[in-house]
Scaffold this motif. Structure first.
Motif, PDB file in Angstrom:
ATOM      1  N   MET A   1       0.833  -1.197   0.000  1.00 56.95           N
ATOM      2  CA  MET A   1       0.000   0.000   0.000  1.00 56.95           C
ATOM      3  C   MET A   1       0.870   1.251   0.000  1.00 56.95           C
ATOM      4  SD  MET A   1      -2.782   1.346   2.821  1.00 56.95           S
ATOM      5  CE  MET A   1      -3.859  -0.070   2.575  1.00 56.95           C
ATOM      6  N   GLY A   2       0.647   2.120  -0.963  1.00 58.35           N
ATOM      7  CA  GLY A   2       1.329   3.405  -1.025  1.00 58.35           C
ATOM      8  C   GLY A   2       0.414   4.513  -0.545  1.00 58.35           C
TER       9      GLY A   2
ATOM     10  N   PHE B   1       4.100   1.905   2.156  1.00 63.39           N
ATOM     11  CA  PHE B   1       5.098   2.828   1.618  1.00 63.39           C
ATOM     12  C   PHE B   1       4.487   4.225   1.646  1.00 63.39           C
ATOM     13  CE2 PHE B   1       5.686  -1.334  -0.241  1.00 63.39           C
ATOM     14  CZ  PHE B   1       7.055  -1.558  -0.066  1.00 63.39           C
ATOM     15  N   ALA B   2       4.896   5.020   2.618  1.00 63.91           N
ATOM     16  CA  ALA B   2       4.281   6.330   2.841  1.00 63.91           C
ATOM     17  C   ALA B   2       5.265   7.436   2.528  1.00 63.91           C
ATOM     18  CB  ALA B   2       3.796   6.448   4.287  1.00 63.91           C
TER      19      ALA B   2
ATOM     20  N   SER C   1      10.656   6.407   1.729  1.00 63.77           N
ATOM     21  CA  SER C   1      11.638   5.354   1.977  1.00 63.77           C
ATOM     22  C   SER C   1      11.247   4.127   1.169  1.00 63.77           C
ATOM     23  CB  SER C   1      11.680   5.014   3.472  1.00 63.77           C
ATOM     24  OG  SER C   1      12.502   3.897   3.697  1.00 63.77           O
ATOM     25  N   LYS C   2      12.236   3.552   0.465  1.00 60.51           N
ATOM     26  CA  LYS C   2      11.951   2.355  -0.323  1.00 60.51           C
ATOM     27  C   LYS C   2      11.700   1.147   0.555  1.00 60.51           C
ATOM     28  CE  LYS C   2      14.209   3.524  -4.674  1.00 60.51           C
ATOM     29  NZ  LYS C   2      15.154   3.085  -5.722  1.00 60.51           N
TER      30      LYS C   2
ATOM     31  N   VAL D   1       6.317  14.299  -7.723  1.00 58.82           N
ATOM     32  CA  VAL D   1       7.558  13.630  -7.354  1.00 58.82           C
ATOM     33  C   VAL D   1       7.302  12.574  -6.287  1.00 58.82           C
ATOM     34  CG1 VAL D   1       9.886  13.971  -6.454  1.00 58.82           C
ATOM     35  CG2 VAL D   1       8.839  15.714  -7.927  1.00 58.82           C
ATOM     36  N   ALA D   2       6.517  12.930  -5.270  1.00 63.12           N
ATOM     37  CA  ALA D   2       6.231  11.982  -4.190  1.00 63.12           C
ATOM     38  C   ALA D   2       5.517  10.745  -4.727  1.00 63.12           C
ATOM     39  CB  ALA D   2       5.393  12.659  -3.113  1.00 63.12           C
TER      40      ALA D   2
END
Length: 734
Positions: free
Chosen positions: A90-91, A131-132, A140-141, A167-168
């Motif tokens: 989940m992003g 992945f926030a 952060s990867k 970009v984010a």
């Protein structure tokens, strides 16, 4: 959703079993006289057998649909049947710009974003990875566990300096695509303010998402949640500007501080504007701001401000609750100093009149500049030893200077002085093209040129980033386009200088030459006079630049002097995202401490080389900053600056549907504008379209049909009992 319950469809065999095992054995009755009845009974059995099969099929389908309804089937689901807890990559992309501090129902939009994100995390198993990223800091990867992500989300705050969400999103897409979890989702939580996006280019990573979607199970679902009310429904009052009109605060006189109060929305606003100076409230004024309008306010500081000290001013809007608090205050830092001395040399009084009035219109009031006039012929004799005391010298339509005067000006400029030359009809080209002026002026004069009727105006600002024009460059061009020019000097060569402004035909109107040194010296050459004549027939009427119908002339003149004096480098007010540059003391600094607006947070900075300014990269927090530099012998110098939000954060402008399509692809995202839509979209992505309501509708139809068939098939004829199965057989079939 529940594959085990779907096995209950096997219960559809119950009616068949009941039919087979419970049907009664017919009794044989010998009654020869009923031959005709037997014949009719055979025909009735054939019809009844068809009716029984129809009724049996309806009852079997009814049981199968009941079992299927309990299993809650879905269409177009990314989740395999029976897997209601699939590990998820989940992003989460959070908009942390200042506009997300808008309050709705006593909660900021960022608080609402946090709640929605926590709800999403609660619906995925602990084996998922989160992945926030926010718009202020990179992602952060390495994925976070749900527990770690919850803690990270709770600590999120709005930030003054942010990067585009494009970009984010690219960072989050990349991390999600590299994750091995079977389900992939990306959620963007934003108020969709245009200031948070770079609408000129698509979001990063879309090409990788499209490529991954070509593989089985590689699809990444993207959901955009718009938080808060639409732009037309927002109400807000902001302070959009605070400034000293002249740009200079003079010692000994009160300093005027002006502000601009704006109302955003469809309702007028009544507020009180407070003026604070150096931490002390100095006054307040009530304002009535019309809907969608603005009101200017003015305050005066006390006289005799300390020279050289950094003074801090604030304008605050109070008087009623405001949903957006960050723009209710605006900050200003300035230093008080004596008025800059300006010398204007000319042959005729009228040629000096317009510049003098632009710089010092009311000598009895607070003065940013102290203007002194002189005849060009007395320049060398009178100012040989005092010329260095002037911040700028204007040489306006002077016929000629002797070599001594040219040498005096040449030395003045090379030592860091500023010279403005206004070339007019009196100027002798051979005098201005001599050997000493050639070392000083940016170009040589050729000959006067009369403009063509269609090109008889100024052109445009050639260098919009030049400090001489500052933030007025875009407003200046439209006025230049209608400002008449009748004659100007054609230049021979301008290799030593650069063109800052042109005429409509492309010829240079303003050329600059810079001399490097301990302090930069500058020469500005106007190829048309800085004066006008009221009659067009006058041979000295070359332009309408100083015409009072235009504001360009006084603005440019008031920007010229501090630029030539070097004070434009002493900018002390910045906007969020700007790099701060502060002039340091001439000596070397051994230690530099930067103190934030809270007065507690202190950070050490690397001292710049001697003579170089101190550069601070994009400070984050709004308010007044303090810089303490320690020099030789522990001598301390206190500097300071103010950081304000960008005005665009207050003037909320929302992305249109077409903007989102360009950013994310027309079919590449799902948009939700409220909680109900968000839940529906999320369910659709995760488990598809639920068909439970349709199954229940079919069950209702089948129950009705079964009841109708049963009552119709076994209904007794009105004329007497009809031949057919016995009541026991009918009951068994039922």
């Amino acid at each position: 959703m529940h594959a085990g319950l779907a096995a209950g469809a096997a219960l559809a065999a119950i009616p068949v079993l009941l039919h087979l095992f419970m049907r009664p054995t017919p009794k044989h009755v010998v009654f020869p006289a009923l031959r005709l009845i037997r014949e009719r009974q055979k025909r009735s059995k054939k019809k009844m057998r068809i009716k029984n099969w129809l009724l049996l099929a309806a009852r079997m389908l009814l049981l199968a649909l009941m079992a299927l309804a309990l299993a809650r089937p879905r269409l177009h689901s990314q989740t395999p049947l029976g897997d209601d807890s699939v590990p998820t990559a989940m992003g989460l992309v959070f908009d942390t710009s200042l506009s997300m501090s808008y309050k709705q129902n006593d909660k900021t939009l960022l608080d609402q974003a946090k709640e929605r994100a926590l709800e999403l995390i609660d619906r995925v198993p602990d084996s998922s990875l989160i992945f926030a990223a926010d718009s202020a800091s990179p992602a952060s990867k390495a994925g976070r566990s749900p527990a770690s992500a919850r803690q990270w989300i709770k600590e999120l705050t709005v930030r003054a300096v942010n990067r585009p969400l494009n970009v984010a999103m690219g960072e989050v897409y990349e991390a999600v695509l590299e994750c091995d979890r079977p389900r992939r989702e990306v959620y963007v939580l934003s108020d969709l303010a245009k200031t948070s996006w770079d609408v000129s280019r698509p979001a990063e990573g879309l090409d990788k998402v499209a490529k991954a979607a070509e593989k089985p199970g590689g699809k990444v679902a993207t959901v955009v949640l718009r938080l808060g009310p639409a732009a037309a429904e927002r109400q807000n009052v902001s302070i959009d500007e605070i400034a000293i009109p002249s740009g200079v605060a003079s010692t000994g006189d009160p300093v005027e501080v002006r502000g601009l109060v704006r109302s955003h929305g469809a309702k007028p606003a009544s507020r009180i504007v407070e003026f604070h100076l150096d931490g002390v409230k100095k006054g307040q004024k009530p304002v009535e701001v019309p809907a969608g309008g603005q009101v200017e306010v003015q305050f005066l500081t006390p006289p005799r401000l300390k020279e050289g000290e950094v003074h801090r001013a604030e304008l605050r809007v109070v008087g009623a609750p405001d949903p957006l608090a960050f723009d209710d205050v605006r900050f200003l830092s300035f230093q008080a100093r004596p008025p800059l001395k300006v010398l204007i040399a000319s042959d005729l009084d009228v040629d000096a009149e317009f510049v003098a009035l632009a710089l010092d219109p009311d000598p009895g009031a607070s003065r940013a500049y102290q203007v002194e006039r002189a005849r060009a012929s007395e320049l060398a004799a009178k100012y040989r030893d005092t010329l260095k005391d002037f911040a700028a010298v204007f040489l306006l339509d002077v016929r000629e200077l002797d070599p001594t005067a040219w040498g005096l000006l040449n030395a003045y400029v090379h030592e860091g002085g500023g010279l403005v030359v206004g070339a007019g009809p009196r100027c002798l080209a051979e005098n201005y093209n001599g050997p000493i002026p050639a070392q000083l002026l940016p170009a040589q004069l050729d000959a006067p040129v009369a403009t063509a009727p269609k090109t008889a105006t100024f052109g445009q600002v050639a260098d919009v980033t030049h400090p001489l024009f500052g933030r007025y460059a875009e407003e200046i061009d439209p006025q230049l386009a209608v400002m008449p020019v009748y004659k100007y000097w054609r230049l021979k060569t301008a290799e030593a200088g650069r063109t800052l402004m042109t005429f409509a035909d492309g010829a240079p109107a303003l050329v600059e030459r810079t001399f490097q040194g301990a302090r930069a010296g500058r020469v500005l050459l106007w190829t048309t006079p800085l004066a006008r004549r009221p009659r067009r027939s006058d041979p000295a009427a070359w332009n309408e630049l100083p015409n009072l119908s235009y504001w360009v002339f006084p603005v440019v003149m008031n920007l010229t002097v501090p630029y030539l004096a070097g004070s434009t480098g002493e900018k002390l007010v910045f906007e969020a995202g700007d790099d701060v540059t502060l002039s340091m003391a001439p000596g070397a600094a051994s230690d530099v401490r930067i103190i934030g607006p809270d007065g507690k947070t202190a950070e050490a900075a690397t001292p710049p080389p001697p003579g170089e300014p101190l550069r601070i990269a994009a400070p984050q927090f709004l308010g007044h900053w303090t810089v303490v530099a320690t020099g030789p012998g522990d001598a301390k110098k206190t500097l300071g600056f103010s950081l304000n939000p960008t005005v665009d954060e207050s003037t909320f402008s929302e992305l249109e549907k077409t903007d989102l399509d360009a950013l994310l692809g027309k079919d590449g995202y799902a948009l939700a504008v409220d909680d109900k839509t968000f839940n529906r979209v999320t369910d659709l992505i995760r488990v598809g379209h639920e068909i439970f309501p349709w199954i229940m509708f079919l069950i209702l139809i089948l129950v009705t049909a079964e009841n109708y068939l049963a009552n119709t098939f076994y209904k007794e004829p009105t004329g007497g009992p009809a031949p057919g199965p016995s009541p026991d057989a009918a009951q068994a079939a039922a």
